[in-house]
Design a protein around this motif. Sequence first.
Motif, PDB file in Angstrom:
ATOM      1  N   THR A   3       0.861  -1.177   0.000  1.00  0.00           N
ATOM      2  CA  THR A   3       0.000   0.000   0.000  1.00  0.00           C
ATOM      3  C   THR A   3       0.904   1.235   0.000  1.00  0.00           C
ATOM      4  N   PRO A   4       0.385   2.411  -0.342  1.00  0.00           N
ATOM      5  CA  PRO A   4       1.219   3.619  -0.296  1.00  0.00           C
ATOM      6  C   PRO A   4       1.898   3.843   1.057  1.00  0.00           C
ATOM      7  N   SER A   5       1.182   3.640   2.152  1.00  0.00           N
ATOM      8  CA  SER A   5       1.805   3.817   3.472  1.00  0.00           C
ATOM      9  C   SER A   5       2.933   2.813   3.692  1.00  0.00           C
ATOM     10  N   GLU A   6       2.751   1.591   3.236  1.00  0.00           N
ATOM     11  CA  GLU A   6       3.809   0.585   3.348  1.00  0.00           C
ATOM     12  C   GLU A   6       4.996   0.933   2.463  1.00  0.00           C
ATOM     13  N   VAL A   7       4.725   1.534   1.300  1.00  0.00           N
ATOM     14  CA  VAL A   7       5.803   1.963   0.407  1.00  0.00           C
ATOM     15  C   VAL A   7       6.661   3.009   1.105  1.00  0.00           C
ATOM     16  N   VAL A   8       6.009   4.002   1.733  1.00  0.00           N
ATOM     17  CA  VAL A   8       6.743   5.060   2.438  1.00  0.00           C
ATOM     18  C   VAL A   8       7.561   4.462   3.576  1.00  0.00           C
ATOM     19  N   GLU A   9       6.962   3.571   4.337  1.00  0.00           N
ATOM     20  CA  GLU A   9       7.672   2.940   5.458  1.00  0.00           C
ATOM     21  C   GLU A   9       8.873   2.136   4.958  1.00  0.00           C
TER      22      GLU A   9
ATOM     23  N   GLU B 135      19.316   8.823  -0.363  1.00  0.00           N
ATOM     24  CA  GLU B 135      18.073   9.402  -0.868  1.00  0.00           C
ATOM     25  C   GLU B 135      17.027   8.304  -0.993  1.00  0.00           C
ATOM     26  N   ALA B 136      15.803   8.618  -0.599  1.00  0.00           N
ATOM     27  CA  ALA B 136      14.730   7.631  -0.645  1.00  0.00           C
ATOM     28  C   ALA B 136      13.498   8.227  -1.308  1.00  0.00           C
ATOM     29  N   TRP B 137      12.872   7.410  -2.129  1.00  0.00           N
ATOM     30  CA  TRP B 137      11.658   7.784  -2.831  1.00  0.00           C
ATOM     31  C   TRP B 137      10.600   6.718  -2.604  1.00  0.00           C
ATOM     32  N   ALA B 138       9.345   7.139  -2.596  1.00  0.00           N
ATOM     33  CA  ALA B 138       8.200   6.237  -2.560  1.00  0.00           C
ATOM     34  C   ALA B 138       7.461   6.397  -3.884  1.00  0.00           C
ATOM     35  N   LEU B 139       7.233   5.300  -4.581  1.00  0.00           N
ATOM     36  CA  LEU B 139       6.609   5.302  -5.901  1.00  0.00           C
ATOM     37  C   LEU B 139       5.345   4.453  -5.839  1.00  0.00           C
ATOM     38  N   PHE B 140       4.196   5.074  -6.096  1.00  0.00           N
ATOM     39  CA  PHE B 140       2.948   4.312  -6.088  1.00  0.00           C
ATOM     40  C   PHE B 140       1.909   4.963  -6.991  1.00  0.00           C
ATOM     41  N   ASP B 141       0.897   4.152  -7.346  1.00  0.00           N
ATOM     42  CA  ASP B 141      -0.246   4.653  -8.105  1.00  0.00           C
ATOM     43  C   ASP B 141      -1.101   5.496  -7.173  1.00  0.00           C
ATOM     44  N   ARG B 142      -1.890   6.352  -7.752  1.00  0.00           N
ATOM     45  CA  ARG B 142      -2.782   7.162  -6.928  1.00  0.00           C
ATOM     46  C   ARG B 142      -4.239   6.898  -7.260  1.00  0.00           C
ATOM     47  N   ASP B 143      -4.517   5.777  -7.890  1.00  0.00           N
ATOM     48  CA  ASP B 143      -5.859   5.548  -8.398  1.00  0.00           C
ATOM     49  C   ASP B 143      -6.779   4.733  -7.503  1.00  0.00           C
ATOM     50  N   GLN B 144      -6.268   3.980  -6.556  1.00  0.00           N
ATOM     51  CA  GLN B 144      -7.158   3.070  -5.833  1.00  0.00           C
ATOM     52  C   GLN B 144      -6.997   3.078  -4.314  1.00  0.00           C
ATOM     53  N   TRP B 145      -6.097   3.826  -3.793  1.00  0.00           N
ATOM     54  CA  TRP B 145      -5.764   3.696  -2.381  1.00  0.00           C
ATOM     55  C   TRP B 145      -6.390   4.788  -1.534  1.00  0.00           C
ATOM     56  N   GLU B 146      -6.905   4.398  -0.385  1.00  0.00           N
ATOM     57  CA  GLU B 146      -7.488   5.354   0.552  1.00  0.00           C
ATOM     58  C   GLU B 146      -6.447   5.938   1.495  1.00  0.00           C
ATOM     59  N   ASP B 147      -5.298   5.294   1.632  1.00  0.00           N
ATOM     60  CA  ASP B 147      -4.307   5.764   2.608  1.00  0.00           C
ATOM     61  C   ASP B 147      -3.289   6.734   2.014  1.00  0.00           C
ATOM     62  N   ILE B 148      -3.544   7.250   0.832  1.00  0.00           N
ATOM     63  CA  ILE B 148      -2.597   8.172   0.213  1.00  0.00           C
ATOM     64  C   ILE B 148      -2.375   9.429   1.052  1.00  0.00           C
ATOM     65  N   PRO B 149      -3.422  10.081   1.589  1.00  0.00           N
ATOM     66  CA  PRO B 149      -3.150  11.276   2.413  1.00  0.00           C
ATOM     67  C   PRO B 149      -2.216  10.977   3.593  1.00  0.00           C
ATOM     68  N   GLN B 150      -2.406   9.842   4.249  1.00  0.00           N
ATOM     69  CA  GLN B 150      -1.524   9.475   5.362  1.00  0.00           C
ATOM     70  C   GLN B 150      -0.116   9.184   4.866  1.00  0.00           C
ATOM     71  N   ALA B 151       0.007   8.525   3.713  1.00  0.00           N
ATOM     72  CA  ALA B 151       1.322   8.227   3.138  1.00  0.00           C
ATOM     73  C   ALA B 151       2.058   9.518   2.801  1.00  0.00           C
ATOM     74  N   VAL B 152       1.351  10.484   2.235  1.00  0.00           N
ATOM     75  CA  VAL B 152       1.967  11.768   1.889  1.00  0.00           C
ATOM     76  C   VAL B 152       2.447  12.483   3.154  1.00  0.00           C
ATOM     77  N   LYS B 153       1.633  12.471   4.180  1.00  0.00           N
ATOM     78  CA  LYS B 153       2.008  13.123   5.454  1.00  0.00           C
ATOM     79  C   LYS B 153       3.228  12.444   6.072  1.00  0.00           C
ATOM     80  N   THR B 154       3.225  11.136   6.125  1.00  0.00           N
ATOM     81  CA  THR B 154       4.347  10.389   6.699  1.00  0.00           C
ATOM     82  C   THR B 154       5.627  10.626   5.898  1.00  0.00           C
ATOM     83  N   ALA B 155       5.505  10.638   4.580  1.00  0.00           N
ATOM     84  CA  ALA B 155       6.675  10.880   3.730  1.00  0.00           C
ATOM     85  C   ALA B 155       7.262  12.257   3.993  1.00  0.00           C
ATOM     86  N   ALA B 156       6.410  13.259   4.114  1.00  0.00           N
ATOM     87  CA  ALA B 156       6.893  14.622   4.374  1.00  0.00           C
ATOM     88  C   ALA B 156       7.624  14.690   5.709  1.00  0.00           C
TER      89      ALA B 156
END
Length: 119
Positions: free
Chosen positions: A46-52, A63-84
Amino acid sequence: MLYVACEGESTEPDYLQYLNEQFGDGDDQGRQPFRIQPVCRRNGLTPSEVVEAAHRKAAGEDEAWALFDRDQWEDIPQAVKTAAEAGIELAFSHPSFDLWLLLHFQPFGGAQGGSSKLV
């Protein structure tokens, strides 16, 4: 060293490995050598797991990057916050990454309906 954690288990990591093979040694025109280390898991993340995963692998050293689709996941806002908060860069993959790759090599048309089977 650049760590890129990916949602997908094969297409994105394969593409990153291709970038390593084609461009990772640098060149005589001033491009610096690099190494991309794909981070993925069977059956995807999931996006949050990608960030973790990106945060865990880089551990503040590289340097670290998280790469994921943005079309189906509900946890994207949390993933973006955690990444920041963790200093992880974000990149959004094309929802049909395999189609995006195929279009580099041949024309392909028609509706796929969200499925990659035809591609």
